[in-house]
Motif scaffolding. Structure first.
Motif: not given
Length: 214
Positions: A90, A93-94, A96-98, A101, A207, A210, A213-214
């Motif tokens: 994970g 993936e995390i 990329e998400v951070i 954002n 993962r 996530i 974070i969102r």
């Protein structure tokens, strides 16, 4: 509002605690002592000087704790060089998400700076992070909150507006002591139940962080 995410490294981003355990067991046994997993677990999250003091407490005042610490580090690097940096589930993936954002990221690790930077470079994730701080650069390592508070100070973020991701008991205690929200992602050991209750969450892998974070 979340303004900063702080990552531990060993055991959280990379599956290096198992590597470090192998190195610890090998080196200490070669020194003529009987290493145990409990002894290794006690060292998790500590900085270099605290680890050296721990070895001297465990194996005697005549033991060269600094030399043992250095040899363990060399042995761990040799293992990583042969087998590669094991990335935890994970992580990519995390990150990329951070990044999507637009939340700044930092690393707070008990490892030496040279090791942190090398592992991050080998894994191809260096560009995600605005700051990297080694506990070797501050007076007190985890479970004291100094490393997290120093990152917040340098990045001009209030501790309560940062999120810490940690695997170890010492790391979680450090975050809580500094009044930073923390998510625990256990690696080798689960943290005590009383600490779990104080975490924002206790999850199985990065993962699963996530949604927070969102």
């Amino acid at each position: 509002m979340m303004k900063l995410v702080i990552f531990d490294m060993d055991g959280l981003m990379f599956d290096t605690e198992r590597v470090n355990r192998r190195a610890f067991m090998e080196v200490v046994k070669e020194k003529g002592f009987e290493p145990t997993y409990e002894q290794f677990a006690e060292s998790l999250g500590m900085n270099a000087s605290d680890n050296q003091a721990l070895y001297e407490r465990l194996y005697g005042k005549d033991v060269d704790g600094k030399a043992i610490y250095k040899e363990i580090g060399i042995r761990a690097k040799e293992i990583i060089k042969r087998e590669g940096v094991p990335v935890k589930e994970g992580l990519r993936e995390i990150l990329e998400v951070i990044a999507e954002n637009k939340i700044p990221m930092a690393v707070a690790s008990g490892s030496e700076m040279e090791v942190i930077l090398q592992y991050m470079k080998d894994a191809g994730i260096s560009d995600y992070f605005r700051m990297v701080l080694s506990a070797c650069e501050i007076e007190r390592g985890k479970p004291f909150p100094d490393i997290f508070l120093e990152i917040c100070r340098r990045m001009k973020v209030d501790p309560e507006d940062a999120l810490v991701l940690e695997d170890s008991e010492n790391g979680v205690r450090a975050a809580l002591a500094g009044n930073l929200p923390v998510i625990n992602v256990p690696d080798l050991n689960e943290i005590p139940e009383e600490l779990q209750k104080q975490c924002l969450a206790v999850i199985g892998n990065l993962r699963e962080a996530i949604p927070y974070i969102r």
